[in-house]
Design an enzyme around this catalytic site. Structure first.
Site, short mmCIF file in Angstrom:
data_model
loop_
_atom_site.label_atom_id
_atom_site.label_comp_id
_atom_site.label_asym_id
_atom_site.label_seq_id
_atom_site.Cartn_x
_atom_site.Cartn_y
_atom_site.Cartn_z
N CYS A 1 0.83 -1.17 0.02
CA CYS A 1 0.04 0.04 -0.02
C CYS A 1 0.89 1.38 0.19
O CYS A 1 0.56 2.28 -0.84
CB CYS A 1 -0.81 -0.10 1.30
SG CYS A 1 -2.07 1.47 1.39
N CYS B 1 -6.36 -2.28 7.58
CA CYS B 1 -7.30 -1.61 7.47
C CYS B 1 -8.13 -2.06 6.83
O CYS B 1 -9.71 -2.03 6.96
CB CYS B 1 -7.04 -0.24 6.76
SG CYS B 1 -6.24 -0.79 4.93
#
EC number: 2.8.1.13
Length: 361
Positions: free
Chosen positions: A99, A196
């Protein structure tokens, strides 16, 4: 200086934005939308619906423009799908690295340049220090919040453009106190937890939803291939783990741990730590933040996010690097092996999977 701040909606990046405004910079805020708004209110996630709202409130408070970047498709393809594929290949991946390196430090950084920014700042706990050969990446002052291991894949070119204002903060309490002084609504907001995109902490549930063929029971075997137990799914295991082994947890008076995983046969291979630990690692996808060494490099290496770094000798190879640890350890395939010289990150790569005895059916 015109600076874009990657605003997650949390206290860290909000303080970064407020501090840069106070210093007189022209600040632009940007928040990545990583989930469908109907699914993004889950507790503990970052870059979700509530976080976008919080980031916008902070931007309004500071009087700066704020952009929301739709990165849902890119995030799913480059982070979530890759995460599931790695588990399907018997690895324990680090999606935060993907990410940071892809969605944040490639895509968002590119948008920052398009908007005329001269730098992009984030709330990561690392230090960027100007060295004789350019910007260097270092551990932060608050080593309890050190995120340098997750940022090892940052390129030298990206590092020149990035700024990490919180790297010199002594602790999180000081950051929250600064947020209160700036009057930010997120001063007491809890930190995000776990991955997340894993709302309940169950990695296995996410992987099995994306890769249904990974679901199902399988055998626990020893190094000779002898069946010594059963398990409820290979996605629930990682190399070095000793939990969830049931009756196979103790054998011949020795505590057992996972030493290998074979998703194809759904076999989990176990063995005692003594005799299962290794000294030699092979790394792929190396990123060097120094000129790659021609010979042996003595340094410290960190093979898990929350483990201490350990002495090793690293050698550059044609397809990555080889690492020889001074003392044997239990590295997990797919995890990062990050190289340090004191506080400085020298580079790193991902640990390759080794073929394990007993894995084949």
């Amino acid at each position: 200086m015109r600076i874009m701040v990657a605003m997650s909606g949390g206290v860290d990046s909000s303080v970064v934005a407020a501090r840069l405004v106070a210093e007189g910079h022209e600040v632009v805020g940007a928040t990545l939308q990583l989930y469908d708004s109907r699914e993004s209110a889950r507790k503990g996630a970052c870059c979700a619906g509530r976080d976008i709202h919080d980031a916008r409130r902070v931007a309004d408070r500071l009087g700066i423009p704020h952009y929301v970047i739709d990165a849902e498709t890119r995030f799913r393809q480059s982070v979530i799908e890759t995460f599931a594929d790695a588990y399907a290949g018997g690895e324990t991946p680090v999606p935060c690295v993907a990410c940071n390196q892809g969605v944040k430090f490639t895509d968002l950084l590119g948008i920052a340049r398009d908007l005329g920014a001269e730098a992009m700042a984030t709330g990561h706990y690392v230090r960027r220090i100007e060295g004789p050969d350019g910007a260097e990446l270092h551990r932060p002052v608050d080593e309890g919040r050190d995120q340098s291991w997750f940022l090892f894949a940052t390129t030298r070119q990206q590092l020149e453009f990035l700024r990490f204002p919180l790297g010199d903060m002594p602790d999180k309490a000081a950051v929250r106190a600064e947020a209160e002084r700036f009057g930010l609504s997120v001063a007491a907001k809890p930190d995000s937890q776990d991955l997340c995109f894993v709302p309940d902490g169950s990695y296995a549930r996410v992987v099995e939803a994306l890769r249904p063929e990974m679901a199902g029971e399988g055998e626990i075997v020893d190094g000779s291939g002898r069946v010594v137990g059963r398990h409820d799914g290979v996605t629930r295991f990682t190399v070095g783990q000793s939990r969830r082994l049931g009756d196979a947890a103790m054998r011949d008076g020795a505590r057992q741990m996972v030493v290998g995983i074979d998703p194809a046969s759904r076999r989990v291979v176990i063995g005692p730590r003594t005799g299962s630990a290794v000294r030699d690692l092979s790394l792929r996808d190396m990123n060097w933040l120094i000129d790659p060494p021609e010979g042996d490099l003595r340094c410290l290496v960190q093979i898990r996010a929350r483990e201490a770094a350990r002495p090793a000798t690293v050698r550059r190879t044609a397809d990555g690097a080889s690492v020889t640890l001074d003392e044997a350890a239990m590295p997990a395939p797919g995890q990062a092996c990050v190289l340090y010289d004191g506080s400085r990150v020298l580079g790193g790569g991902f640990i390759r999977r080794r073929e394990m005895a007993g894995a084949a059916a």
